[in-house]
Scaffold this motif. Structure first.
Motif, PDB file in Angstrom:
ATOM      1  N   MET A 138       0.794  -1.119   0.509  1.00 18.83           N
ATOM      2  CA  MET A 138      -0.133   0.515   0.345  1.00 18.83           C
ATOM      3  C   MET A 138       0.612   1.271   0.284  1.00 18.83           C
ATOM      4  O   MET A 138       2.031   1.305   0.646  1.00 18.83           O
ATOM      5  CB  MET A 138      -0.975  -0.044   1.292  1.00 18.83           C
ATOM      6  N   GLU A 139       0.094   2.104  -0.657  1.00 16.83           N
ATOM      7  CA  GLU A 139       1.088   3.502  -0.459  1.00 16.83           C
ATOM      8  C   GLU A 139       0.782   4.588  -0.168  1.00 16.83           C
ATOM      9  O   GLU A 139       0.013   4.320   0.649  1.00 16.83           O
ATOM     10  CB  GLU A 139       0.963   4.062  -2.786  1.00 16.83           C
ATOM     11  N   MET A 140       1.700   4.706   0.853  1.00 16.30           N
ATOM     12  CA  MET A 140       1.157   5.784   1.812  1.00 16.30           C
ATOM     13  C   MET A 140       1.577   6.672   1.751  1.00 16.30           C
ATOM     14  O   MET A 140       2.853   7.442   0.553  1.00 16.30           O
ATOM     15  CB  MET A 140       2.404   5.264   2.961  1.00 16.30           C
ATOM     16  N   LYS A 141       0.850   8.104   2.169  1.00 14.54           N
ATOM     17  CA  LYS A 141       1.069   9.415   1.144  1.00 14.54           C
ATOM     18  C   LYS A 141       1.516  10.302   2.751  1.00 14.54           C
ATOM     19  O   LYS A 141       0.845   9.646   4.194  1.00 14.54           O
ATOM     20  CB  LYS A 141      -0.421   9.571   1.009  1.00 14.54           C
ATOM     21  N   ARG A 142       2.870  10.772   2.877  1.00 15.73           N
ATOM     22  CA  ARG A 142       2.556  11.404   4.209  1.00 15.73           C
ATOM     23  C   ARG A 142       2.378  12.673   4.635  1.00 15.73           C
ATOM     24  O   ARG A 142       1.927  13.399   3.389  1.00 15.73           O
ATOM     25  CB  ARG A 142       4.502  11.584   3.844  1.00 15.73           C
ATOM     26  N   ILE A 143       1.966  13.304   5.572  1.00 17.09           N
ATOM     27  CA  ILE A 143       1.794  14.732   6.095  1.00 17.09           C
ATOM     28  C   ILE A 143       1.135  14.434   7.101  1.00 17.09           C
ATOM     29  O   ILE A 143       2.713  13.258   8.171  1.00 17.09           O
ATOM     30  CB  ILE A 143      -0.548  14.165   5.517  1.00 17.09           C
ATOM     31  N   SER A 144       1.387  15.839   8.188  1.00 15.15           N
ATOM     32  CA  SER A 144       1.970  15.825   8.534  1.00 15.15           C
ATOM     33  C   SER A 144       0.566  16.970   9.411  1.00 15.15           C
ATOM     34  O   SER A 144       0.508  18.034   9.921  1.00 15.15           O
ATOM     35  CB  SER A 144       2.993  17.059   9.040  1.00 15.15           C
ATOM     36  N   SER A 145      -0.157  16.167  10.124  1.00 15.44           N
ATOM     37  CA  SER A 145      -1.716  17.002  11.016  1.00 15.44           C
ATOM     38  C   SER A 145      -2.054  15.937  12.588  1.00 15.44           C
ATOM     39  O   SER A 145      -1.823  14.686  12.288  1.00 15.44           O
ATOM     40  CB  SER A 145      -2.763  16.856   9.878  1.00 15.44           C
ATOM     41  N   GLY A 173      -8.966  -2.326  -3.289  1.00 13.25           N
ATOM     42  CA  GLY A 173     -10.025  -3.097  -3.077  1.00 13.25           C
ATOM     43  C   GLY A 173      -9.883  -4.000  -1.982  1.00 13.25           C
ATOM     44  O   GLY A 173     -11.093  -4.975  -2.194  1.00 13.25           O
ATOM     45  N   GLN A 174      -8.632  -3.760  -1.673  1.00  7.36           N
ATOM     46  CA  GLN A 174      -9.420  -4.301  -0.289  1.00  7.36           C
ATOM     47  C   GLN A 174     -10.577  -3.930   0.407  1.00  7.36           C
ATOM     48  O   GLN A 174     -10.839  -4.314   2.278  1.00  7.36           O
ATOM     49  CB  GLN A 174      -8.187  -4.519   0.917  1.00  7.36           C
ATOM     50  N   ARG A 175     -10.475  -2.368   0.472  1.00  5.18           N
ATOM     51  CA  ARG A 175     -11.494  -1.208   0.845  1.00  5.18           C
ATOM     52  C   ARG A 175     -11.056  -1.121   2.676  1.00  5.18           C
ATOM     53  O   ARG A 175     -10.894  -0.908   3.968  1.00  5.18           O
ATOM     54  CB  ARG A 175     -12.702  -1.695   1.099  1.00  5.18           C
ATOM     55  N   THR A 176      -9.348  -0.725   2.860  1.00  2.00           N
ATOM     56  CA  THR A 176      -8.698  -0.728   4.353  1.00  2.00           C
ATOM     57  C   THR A 176      -7.937   0.772   3.463  1.00  2.00           C
ATOM     58  O   THR A 176      -7.345   0.626   2.986  1.00  2.00           O
ATOM     59  CB  THR A 176      -7.673  -1.924   3.581  1.00  2.00           C
ATOM     60  N   LEU A 177      -8.429   1.103   5.043  1.00  2.00           N
ATOM     61  CA  LEU A 177      -7.649   2.662   4.687  1.00  2.00           C
ATOM     62  C   LEU A 177      -6.393   2.438   6.384  1.00  2.00           C
ATOM     63  O   LEU A 177      -6.713   1.675   7.465  1.00  2.00           O
ATOM     64  CB  LEU A 177      -8.301   3.723   5.808  1.00  2.00           C
ATOM     65  N   ARG A 178      -5.344   2.906   5.583  1.00  2.00           N
ATOM     66  CA  ARG A 178      -4.238   3.370   6.977  1.00  2.00           C
ATOM     67  C   ARG A 178      -3.653   4.126   7.526  1.00  2.00           C
ATOM     68  O   ARG A 178      -2.880   5.424   6.028  1.00  2.00           O
ATOM     69  CB  ARG A 178      -2.706   2.077   6.483  1.00  2.00           C
ATOM     70  N   VAL A 179      -3.384   4.888   8.615  1.00  2.00           N
ATOM     71  CA  VAL A 179      -2.805   4.822   9.120  1.00  2.00           C
ATOM     72  C   VAL A 179      -1.464   4.433  10.324  1.00  2.00           C
ATOM     73  O   VAL A 179      -1.791   4.048  10.744  1.00  2.00           O
ATOM     74  CB  VAL A 179      -4.326   6.055  10.139  1.00  2.00           C
ATOM     75  N   GLY A 212     -13.414  -1.892   5.788  1.00  2.00           N
ATOM     76  CA  GLY A 212     -15.047  -1.264   5.203  1.00  2.00           C
ATOM     77  C   GLY A 212     -14.690   0.101   4.908  1.00  2.00           C
ATOM     78  O   GLY A 212     -15.857   0.902   5.006  1.00  2.00           O
ATOM     79  N   VAL A 213     -13.283   0.685   4.997  1.00  2.00           N
ATOM     80  CA  VAL A 213     -13.545   2.112   4.453  1.00  2.00           C
ATOM     81  C   VAL A 213     -14.047   2.565   3.106  1.00  2.00           C
ATOM     82  O   VAL A 213     -12.884   2.272   2.410  1.00  2.00           O
ATOM     83  CB  VAL A 213     -12.029   2.888   5.225  1.00  2.00           C
ATOM     84  N   GLY A 214     -14.673   3.259   2.618  1.00  2.00           N
ATOM     85  CA  GLY A 214     -15.281   3.420   1.112  1.00  2.00           C
ATOM     86  C   GLY A 214     -14.015   4.510   0.556  1.00  2.00           C
ATOM     87  O   GLY A 214     -13.885   5.358   1.549  1.00  2.00           O
ATOM     88  N   GLU A 215     -14.496   4.083   0.153  1.00  2.00           N
ATOM     89  CA  GLU A 215     -13.401   5.662  -1.122  1.00  2.00           C
ATOM     90  C   GLU A 215     -13.650   7.069  -0.581  1.00  2.00           C
ATOM     91  O   GLU A 215     -12.828   7.929  -0.669  1.00  2.00           O
ATOM     92  CB  GLU A 215     -13.666   4.760  -2.479  1.00  2.00           C
ATOM     93  N   GLU A 216     -15.216   7.749  -0.500  1.00  2.51           N
ATOM     94  CA  GLU A 216     -15.610   9.122  -0.136  1.00  2.51           C
ATOM     95  C   GLU A 216     -14.627   9.173   0.916  1.00  2.51           C
ATOM     96  O   GLU A 216     -13.818  10.050   1.285  1.00  2.51           O
ATOM     97  CB  GLU A 216     -17.224   8.706  -0.084  1.00  2.51           C
ATOM     98  N   ILE A 217     -14.036   7.828   1.978  1.00  4.55           N
ATOM     99  CA  ILE A 217     -14.024   8.791   2.925  1.00  4.55           C
ATOM    100  C   ILE A 217     -12.609   8.887   3.048  1.00  4.55           C
ATOM    101  O   ILE A 217     -11.657  10.424   3.340  1.00  4.55           O
ATOM    102  CB  ILE A 217     -14.110   7.616   4.214  1.00  4.55           C
ATOM    103  N   TRP A 218     -11.733   7.476   2.047  1.00  5.13           N
ATOM    104  CA  TRP A 218     -10.289   8.245   1.720  1.00  5.13           C
ATOM    105  C   TRP A 218     -10.342   9.210   1.158  1.00  5.13           C
ATOM    106  O   TRP A 218      -9.428  10.460   0.940  1.00  5.13           O
ATOM    107  CB  TRP A 218     -10.325   7.227   0.919  1.00  5.13           C
ATOM    108  N   ARG A 219     -11.334   9.885  -0.061  1.00  8.03           N
ATOM    109  CA  ARG A 219     -10.874  11.288  -0.131  1.00  8.03           C
ATOM    110  C   ARG A 219     -10.705  12.960   0.389  1.00  8.03           C
ATOM    111  O   ARG A 219     -10.030  13.724  -0.168  1.00  8.03           O
ATOM    112  CB  ARG A 219     -11.865  10.813  -1.740  1.00  8.03           C
ATOM    113  N   ARG A 220     -12.105  11.621   1.009  1.00  9.07           N
ATOM    114  CA  ARG A 220     -12.085  13.523   2.337  1.00  9.07           C
ATOM    115  C   ARG A 220     -11.081  13.656   2.899  1.00  9.07           C
ATOM    116  O   ARG A 220     -10.334  14.336   3.948  1.00  9.07           O
ATOM    117  CB  ARG A 220     -13.852  12.474   2.682  1.00  9.07           C
ATOM    118  N   LEU A 221     -10.694  12.498   3.721  1.00  3.37           N
ATOM    119  CA  LEU A 221      -9.048  12.063   4.773  1.00  3.37           C
ATOM    120  C   LEU A 221      -7.918  12.819   3.508  1.00  3.37           C
ATOM    121  O   LEU A 221      -7.726  13.519   4.301  1.00  3.37           O
ATOM    122  CB  LEU A 221      -9.085  10.954   5.428  1.00  3.37           C
ATOM    123  N   SER A 222      -7.903  12.275   2.523  1.00  6.36           N
ATOM    124  CA  SER A 222      -5.869  12.313   2.597  1.00  6.36           C
ATOM    125  C   SER A 222      -6.318  13.995   1.642  1.00  6.36           C
ATOM    126  O   SER A 222      -5.556  14.588   0.962  1.00  6.36           O
ATOM    127  CB  SER A 222      -6.435  11.790   0.542  1.00  6.36           C
TER     128      SER A 222
END
Length: 86
Positions: free
Chosen positions: A1-8, A19-25, A37-47
């Protein structure tokens, strides 16, 4: 899984497997938590959130069950290991 670096807040990186509907923090202490079970909309809004820590706390941490990522999931293979037979 590719991780996006953030500082928040305590967030240091986030990643999503559609594909797995998995969010990793990844938190500032180095721990990683997977949420299934995390949908793409949640991911889009978080990212794209200007306040990812607040969005995470309100919409992910409160709504989904998380589990610590296992050591095998956290271990990243070094592509040079095969070349140098490590």
């Amino acid at each position: 899984m590719e991780m996006k670096r953030i500082s928040s807040g305590k967030l240091r990186a986030i990643g999503y497997d559609a594909g797995q509907r998995t969010l990793r923090v990844e938190l500032d202490d180095g721990s990683r938590i997977d949420y299934s079970g995390v949908g793409e909309e949640i991911w889009r809004r978080l990212s794209s959130s200007g306040s990812a820590w607040s969005y995470y706390r309100d919409n992910v941490e409160e709504e989904f069950s998380g589990r610590r990522a296992s050591a095998s999931q956290e271990k990243r293979a070094n592509p040079l290991d095969e070349l140098f037979k490590k």
